[in-house]
Scaffold this active site. Structure first.
Site, PDB file in Angstrom:
ATOM      1  N   CYS A  20      51.287  28.211  26.250  1.00 25.85           N
ATOM      2  CA  CYS A  20      51.016  29.483  26.918  1.00 25.85           C
ATOM      3  C   CYS A  20      50.052  29.310  28.099  1.00 25.85           C
ATOM      4  O   CYS A  20      50.441  28.738  29.111  1.00 25.85           O
ATOM      5  CB  CYS A  20      50.524  30.518  25.915  1.00 25.85           C
ATOM      6  SG  CYS A  20      50.823  32.218  26.482  1.00 25.85           S
ATOM      7  N   ASN A  74      53.270  35.943  24.272  1.00 26.52           N
ATOM      8  CA  ASN A  74      52.139  36.762  24.686  1.00 26.52           C
ATOM      9  C   ASN A  74      51.614  36.205  25.998  1.00 26.52           C
ATOM     10  O   ASN A  74      50.615  35.504  26.037  1.00 26.52           O
ATOM     11  CB  ASN A  74      51.037  36.763  23.632  1.00 26.52           C
ATOM     12  CG  ASN A  74      49.798  37.511  24.104  1.00 26.52           C
ATOM     13  OD1 ASN A  74      49.865  38.281  25.060  1.00 26.52           O
ATOM     14  ND2 ASN A  74      48.671  37.269  23.464  1.00 26.52           N
ATOM     15  N   GLY A 130      51.279  37.144  30.414  1.00 26.67           N
ATOM     16  CA  GLY A 130      51.491  38.014  31.562  1.00 26.67           C
ATOM     17  C   GLY A 130      51.640  37.253  32.857  1.00 26.67           C
ATOM     18  O   GLY A 130      51.851  37.851  33.917  1.00 26.67           O
ATOM     19  N   PHE A 131      51.513  35.911  32.786  1.00 26.84           N
ATOM     20  CA  PHE A 131      51.676  35.040  33.951  1.00 26.84           C
ATOM     21  C   PHE A 131      52.728  33.981  33.625  1.00 26.84           C
ATOM     22  O   PHE A 131      53.048  33.754  32.455  1.00 26.84           O
ATOM     23  CB  PHE A 131      50.350  34.367  34.322  1.00 26.84           C
ATOM     24  CG  PHE A 131      49.305  35.319  34.830  1.00 26.84           C
ATOM     25  CD1 PHE A 131      49.110  35.508  36.197  1.00 26.84           C
ATOM     26  CD2 PHE A 131      48.511  36.044  33.950  1.00 26.84           C
ATOM     27  CE1 PHE A 131      48.155  36.396  36.668  1.00 26.84           C
ATOM     28  CE2 PHE A 131      47.553  36.937  34.397  1.00 26.84           C
ATOM     29  CZ  PHE A 131      47.376  37.113  35.767  1.00 26.84           C
ATOM     30  N   HIS A 145      54.958  30.689  21.783  1.00 33.38           N
ATOM     31  CA  HIS A 145      54.025  30.351  20.708  1.00 33.38           C
ATOM     32  C   HIS A 145      54.712  29.750  19.487  1.00 33.38           C
ATOM     33  O   HIS A 145      55.085  30.469  18.556  1.00 33.38           O
ATOM     34  CB  HIS A 145      53.221  31.593  20.301  1.00 33.38           C
ATOM     35  CG  HIS A 145      52.258  32.029  21.343  1.00 33.38           C
ATOM     36  ND1 HIS A 145      51.005  31.473  21.479  1.00 33.38           N
ATOM     37  CD2 HIS A 145      52.381  32.938  22.346  1.00 33.38           C
ATOM     38  CE1 HIS A 145      50.385  32.028  22.506  1.00 33.38           C
ATOM     39  NE2 HIS A 145      51.196  32.915  23.046  1.00 33.38           N
ATOM     40  N   GLU A 147      53.215  28.235  17.259  1.00 28.09           N
ATOM     41  CA  GLU A 147      52.262  28.403  16.154  1.00 28.09           C
ATOM     42  C   GLU A 147      52.281  29.818  15.594  1.00 28.09           C
ATOM     43  O   GLU A 147      51.446  30.170  14.745  1.00 28.09           O
ATOM     44  CB  GLU A 147      50.843  28.053  16.620  1.00 28.09           C
ATOM     45  CG  GLU A 147      50.094  29.152  17.350  1.00 28.09           C
ATOM     46  CD  GLU A 147      50.495  29.347  18.801  1.00 28.09           C
ATOM     47  OE1 GLU A 147      49.793  30.056  19.520  1.00 28.09           O
ATOM     48  OE2 GLU A 147      51.540  28.798  19.219  1.00 28.09           O
TER      49      GLU A 147
END
Length: 372
Positions: free
Chosen positions: A254, A296, A298-299, A344, A346
Site C-alpha cells: 500500500c 485502503n 487514496g493514492f 492488503h 494481510e
C-alpha cells in the site's frame, strides 16, 4: 439520549442525524468503505489517520468490540459515519459495544443518515474535506471551518502514526528469517502473517536510517502501509533506493508500494475517491488469477501496464492491476529482489485470496540466500 448532529462536506452538502460515539466536533477527509465486516480493524488501521470513514453497509456494530481484533493500539479514524448502529452488540468474543468504545476514545461520529446517498455523492464529486458536529448545527458556519482544514493532498502523515521505539515480533515455531519493517503505519496482522511463516520481524520507526535497518541483520526489508501523500515521503523513498542498491530483498504494501514506486522513478497521484473495501477484483498478471482483495488507498502509482520499464534498478513491470479501473496494484523489479502490492494481503477480517504474497516474499528471501 443521542444529541442532534450534522455532517457538512466542503462543497456544502449537509446531512442531519444523531451523535454516535463522542459528542463534539471533528474534521478530516470524507472517504467511504464498502466493507460489510471488520469495522474494528478499519477503525484501528493507522492508514485512516485524519480521515472520516463512511460505512456504506447500513448495519454496523452488530458484533460489538473485543480485545483481540485491533490492528494497532488505538482508533485512528478522525470520525465515523454509519446509518444504523446496533442497539446491542452480540458475539461470544465481545467485551463491549462499538458506540461505547468510540465514546471512550473521543471519536466523534454521526448516525441515522443515508450513507449510500453520501457515498454516491463522494463517488460523483470525489473524496473531500468534511466536518461532523454536535455543537455547531449551522451548515454554513460549519462549512466555512471545513474549508479552512488542510487537504490530504500534500499531507505528510506517516511519522505521526509510526512507532516511537523499535520492537520485535518473534517467529512462531522455528525461526527461519529476520525482517526489518519500516513502520509507516503498520497493522498488527503484517507481523502475524510473517510470524506464521517462521519470520521474526523488527518493527522500526519511520525515521530510521539505513544503518538502523541493517543493524538487525535482516534477510529482507519490509515497507508498511500508512496514511498521507506519498509525494511527501522523501526519506522513505531515499531509504528504499539505498536498500535496493544493496540488493536486499524488499517488499512494500500500500503506502509502502507507493514509496517503492517513487524510488523506482514513477510518479504518484491522488485517486478521485480511492479504493476502500474488501471486495476489489485484482488481476495477478504473473499467474492470470483474479483475486478478491482488501483495499485502503487514496493514492496510486502511475506506470504503463503492459511493458517492461527501464529504471535505475533495471527492468520493472506492473504485476497486479485493479479490474475496476486499471489502477496499478503492484510492481515487480526484474533485476533486483523487490516487489510491491498496493492492496492488503494481510487483510483482517478478510479477504484472504492474496495471503500467498507473504509466501512469495519468503521465497524471494530463500532465492536470494541460495544465490548468495
Amino acid at each position: 439520549m443521542r444529541k442532534p448532529a450534522i455532517l457538512v462536506l466542503e462543497d456544502g452538502r449537509a446531512f442531519r442525524g444523531e451523535s454516535y460515539g463522542a459528542e463534539g466536533e471533528t474534521f478530516g477527509e470524507a472517504v467511504f468503505t464498502t466493507s460489510m465486516t471488520g469495522y474494528q480493524e478499519t477503525l484501528t488501521d493507522p492508514s485512516f489517520h485524519r480521515q472520516v470513514v463512511v460505512q456504506t453497509a447500513p448495519h454496523i456494530g452488530n458484533t460489538g468490540v473485543n480485545g483481540e481484533d485491533d490492528e494497532s493500539s488505538k482508533i485512528w479514524v478522525a470520525g465515523y459515519v454509519v446509518r444504523d448502529p446496533a442497539r446491542i452488540g452480540s458475539n461470544w468474543r465481545a467485551t463491549g459495544g462499538l458506540g461505547e468504545r468510540l465514546t471512550e476514545e473521543g471519536v466523534v461520529g454521526i448516525s441515522g443518515i443515508d450513507t449510500r446517498a453520501l457515498t454516491r455523492h463522494l463517488r460523483d464529486r470525489g473524496a473531500m474535506r468534511v466536518g461532523i458536529s454536535t455543537v455547531d448545527l449551522d451548515p454554513a458556519s460549519l462549512q466555512a471551518r471545513v474549508q479552512a482544514q488542510p487537504e490530504m493532498l500534500g499531507a505528510d502523515l506517516s511519522a505521526q502514526v509510526s512507532t516511537s521505539a523499535a520492537y520485535t515480533v518473534e517467529a512462531e515455531g522455528e525461526h527461519r528469517y529476520t525482517v526489518a519493517a519500516l513502520d509507516l503505519g503498520i497493522k498488527a496482522n503484517v507481523a502475524r502473517r510473517l510470524a506464521a511463516r517462521g519470520v521474526t520481524t523488527h518493527i522500526l520507526p519511520a525515521t530510521s536510517s539505513l544503518e538502523e535497518l541493517l543493524a538487525v541483520s535482516p534477510d529482507a526489508v519490509f515497507f508498511s502501509p500508512g496514511p498521507g501523500d506519498p509525494a511527501t515521503a522523501d526519506h522513505p523513498v531515499a531509504l528504499a533506493r539505498a536498500v535496493m542498491a544493496k540488493k536486499v530483498p524488499l517488499f512494500g504494501i500500500c503506502f509502502g508500494s507507493q514509496i517503492l514506486g517513487r524510488a523506482l522513478g514513477f510518479e504518484t497521484y491522488k485517486l478521485g475517491y480511492g479504493h476502500r473495501g474488501i471486495n476489489q477484483p485484482v488481476l495477478d498478471k504473473t499467474t492470470g488469477k483474479v483475486e478478491v482483495t482488501s483495499h485502503n488507498h487514496g493514492f496510486a502509482v502511475k506506470a504503463p501496464l503492459n511493458t517492461v520499464i527501464d529504471t535505475d534498478f533495471g527492468g520493472v513491470e506492473v504485476s497486479h492491476v485493479c479490474l475496476n479501473d486499471d489502477v496499478v496494484e503492484g510492481l515487480r523489479a526484474l533485476e533486483v529482489p523487490a516487489f510491491t502490492v498496493q492492496y492488503h494481503p494481510e487483510a483482517a477480517a478478510g479477504t484472504h485470496d492474496a495471503d500467498y504474497l507473504f509466501d512469495r516474499f519468503v521465497e524471494l528471501v530463500e532465492g536470494r540466500k541460495a544465490n548468495a
